[in-house]
Scaffold this motif. Structure first.
Motif, PDB file in Angstrom:
ATOM      1  N   GLU A 176      67.853 125.810 -15.880  1.00  0.00           N
ATOM      2  CA  GLU A 176      68.733 125.669 -15.327  1.00  0.00           C
ATOM      3  C   GLU A 176      68.726 124.322 -13.639  1.00  0.00           C
ATOM      4  OE1 GLU A 176      73.879 124.603 -15.615  1.00  0.00           O
ATOM      5  OE2 GLU A 176      72.718 126.503 -17.089  1.00  0.00           O
ATOM      6  N   LEU A 177      69.026 125.748 -13.133  1.00  0.00           N
ATOM      7  CA  LEU A 177      68.287 126.152 -11.535  1.00  0.00           C
ATOM      8  C   LEU A 177      67.405 124.773 -10.585  1.00  0.00           C
ATOM      9  CD1 LEU A 177      70.201 129.273 -10.230  1.00  0.00           C
ATOM     10  CD2 LEU A 177      70.921 127.058  -9.985  1.00  0.00           C
ATOM     11  N   GLU A 249      72.250 120.592   1.208  1.00  0.00           N
ATOM     12  CA  GLU A 249      73.705 121.559   1.319  1.00  0.00           C
ATOM     13  C   GLU A 249      73.348 122.389   0.271  1.00  0.00           C
ATOM     14  OE1 GLU A 249      77.897 123.241   2.728  1.00  0.00           O
ATOM     15  OE2 GLU A 249      77.674 121.241   3.267  1.00  0.00           O
ATOM     16  N   THR A 250      73.712 121.180  -0.896  1.00  0.00           N
ATOM     17  CA  THR A 250      74.273 121.785  -2.504  1.00  0.00           C
ATOM     18  C   THR A 250      72.668 122.037  -2.612  1.00  0.00           C
ATOM     19  OG1 THR A 250      75.605 119.985  -2.360  1.00  0.00           O
ATOM     20  CG2 THR A 250      74.529 121.038  -4.249  1.00  0.00           C
ATOM     21  N   LEU A 256      68.644 128.859  -3.481  1.00  0.00           N
ATOM     22  CA  LEU A 256      69.741 130.963  -3.060  1.00  0.00           C
ATOM     23  C   LEU A 256      69.831 131.377  -4.565  1.00  0.00           C
ATOM     24  CD1 LEU A 256      71.439 130.434   0.003  1.00  0.00           C
ATOM     25  CD2 LEU A 256      69.403 131.317  -0.206  1.00  0.00           C
ATOM     26  N   GLN A 257      70.799 131.061  -5.346  1.00  0.00           N
ATOM     27  CA  GLN A 257      70.935 131.279  -6.748  1.00  0.00           C
ATOM     28  C   GLN A 257      69.850 131.261  -7.642  1.00  0.00           C
ATOM     29  OE1 GLN A 257      73.745 128.979  -8.569  1.00  0.00           O
ATOM     30  NE2 GLN A 257      75.162 128.232  -6.844  1.00  0.00           N
ATOM     31  N   GLU A 258      68.751 130.549  -7.009  1.00  0.00           N
ATOM     32  CA  GLU A 258      67.373 130.896  -7.519  1.00  0.00           C
ATOM     33  C   GLU A 258      66.249 131.675  -7.926  1.00  0.00           C
ATOM     34  OE1 GLU A 258      63.497 130.064  -8.829  1.00  0.00           O
ATOM     35  OE2 GLU A 258      64.236 130.516  -7.357  1.00  0.00           O
ATOM     36  N   LYS A 259      66.703 131.712  -6.064  1.00  0.00           N
ATOM     37  CA  LYS A 259      65.959 133.513  -5.750  1.00  0.00           C
ATOM     38  C   LYS A 259      66.672 134.825  -6.031  1.00  0.00           C
ATOM     39  CE  LYS A 259      63.494 130.589  -1.959  1.00  0.00           C
ATOM     40  NZ  LYS A 259      62.545 130.394  -0.468  1.00  0.00           N
TER      41      LYS A 259
END
Length: 458
Positions: A176-177, A249-250, A256-259
């Motif tokens: 999803e990311l 920015e999004t 960052l969430q994926e990492k």
């Protein structure tokens, strides 16, 4: 004399019936016959002795195997026994007690080994192999192992499911990311293409998702002067850059969430770890069982060795007939209750009824042994209670090379082998004595008496 008497038979009868015709002539004839008999007839020169029937060779000798007291004996002179018959039994109370205890211990160890073997089978097959509880606790050990294995298997299944669920959730979030990152990346790229087209007055590809922004800009720009166009261009570029910054920015947030997503444990590795834990439990149980089995077998070997030793000693407490034959006692008193270990008790001789030849032995004075030779004729004569005497013929088979010293002097033992008629085999027994005549020579009666007179003069 009247001549008429010469014609009478009575005259002649009286004339020839005188001393010369009635005594001298018969005596002369008798003397002549005696001389002829003495010259031509031969006499056996024999050495006489008392002999007894013996066995050529004992089939077996019975020796005492124990110094214990005799409980039972079947050793009787002349008794017929078959191979394997019990002859002597010695007292063996201590040995019997030890044998019983060791036998019981051996049976227990064998049962323990069987129980450990069932335990190993149950561990390997992961099932209960005991039909009932044993006396050594092996069934309880197997029950505990199976229970522990079930718990371990349940935990393994839970861990496997949890790892699988975590992997599924991780892959869903990551997909999803990645989709969002790609989408926002494409949008930013399209916005930048629009900014470039606004600044450069160039066109866009038909696949650009933001081409409507350029279309609106171009529609407004047609109605404006150059001054207004520059102002619109600056304003539009500024708005587009602001949109790009927001999108970036999004995008950075999604990146960052994926990492930040943590990689879950691989279900395959989790399953391997669980299998290893289960195998470790199994191997520990098998190792413990193998150690118990080794100890039990070692104890069994020690007990078996002791039992064999006591059984060997116990077997020495019973003597069995080693052959079929007739017993000849070698002790003077058959009621003796103790025999020194190794001493000879009796011998087993062949049955005379099955023999074609028998042996006799006698002892001859050393002064008469010179004329005896192996192979000389022998006659053995014995007189039973019956009127008829029995005479057996044979030959000398052995003469001892050295004399046997006795109080009566030195004697040589002479053995002879006799032919045994079939009809006399049942009448003879070992130990029967009789007169034995050893034929040393044959001489005429003349030479015999001549030598007798000559030796008498000397």
């Amino acid at each position: 004399m009247d001549t008429k008497y010469l014609e009478s038979s009575e005259f002649y009868d009286k004339r020839f019936r005188n001393f010369a015709t009635l005594v001298i002539i018969p005596a002369f004839v008798l003397l002549l016959l005696t001389i002829l008999f003495g010259v031509f007839a031969k006499k056996e020169i024999v050495t006489k002795a008392t002999g007894q029937i013996i066995a050529n060779k004992p089939l077996a000798t019975i020796q005492s195997t124990s110094s214990n007291r005799v409980d039972l004996t079947a050793v009787t002179e002349g008794k017929f026994v078959r191979k394997g018959n019990k002859l002597i039994t010695f007292a063996n109370t201590k040995e019997q007690t030890q044998i019983k205890l060791l036998t019981l211990e051996k049976d227990n160890l064998n049962s323990k080994i069987d129980a450990i073997t069932l335990l190993q089978t149950g561990i390997n097959e992961n099932k209960n192999t005991f039909s009932s509880a044993d006396n050594f606790g092996m069934s309880n050990i197997l029950f505990n192992y199976l229970s522990q294995n079930k718990v371990s298997q349940a935990n393994s299944n839970i861990n496997n499911k949890s790892a699988s669920d975590q992997q599924t959730s991780y892959e869903g979030q990551k997909d999803e990311l990645n989709t969002l990152i790609k989408q926002y990346g494409n949008k930013i790229s399209d916005y930048k293409s629009v900014i470039s087209a606004v600044n450069n007055g160039s066109g866009l590809s038909s696949s650009n998702s933001q081409k409507n922004l350029l279309t609106n800009y171009q529609a407004q720009a047609k109605q404006m002067s150059n001054q207004e166009l520059k102002s619109l261009q600056v304003q539009t570029t500024s708005d587009l850059k602001s949109q790009v910054d927001q999108l970036q920015e999004t995008l950075d947030g999604y990146t960052l969430q994926e990492k930040a997503l943590s990689t879950p444990s691989d279900p395959g590795e989790v399953q391997i770890i669980n299998v290893e834990k289960t195998d470790e439990i199994k191997q520990n149980a098998l190792t413990s069982a193998a150690s118990d089995l080794s100890d039990a077998k070692e104890q069994l070997a020690e007990v078996t060795a002791k039992l064999d030793l006591f059984q060997a000693d116990n077997s020495d407490n019973t003597i069995y007939a080693p052959a079929t034959g007739v017993i000849h006692s070698l002790v003077s008193n058959e009621r003796v209750r103790y025999y020194p270990k190794g001493s000879e008790i009796a011998a087993i001789y062949p049955r005379i009824s099955k023999q074609k030849k028998i042996a006799v032995e006698c002892f001859v004075q050393s002064s008469k042994i010179v004329n005896l030779k192996k192979g000389q004729q022998v006659r053995f004569k014995l007189t039973n209670k019956n009127p008829k005497s029995l005479t057996l013929n044979g030959k000398i088979s052995k003469i001892d090379s050295a004399a046997t010293q006795t109080k009566a002097g030195n004697f040589f033992r002479v053995k002879a082998e006799l032919n045994l008629p079939r009809d006399q085999r049942l009448n003879l027994h070992y130990g029967i004595q009789g007169q034995i005549m050893l034929v040393t020579d044959h001489k005429t009666y003349f030479n015999y008496y001549k030598d007798l007179i000559t030796s008498g003069d000397n």
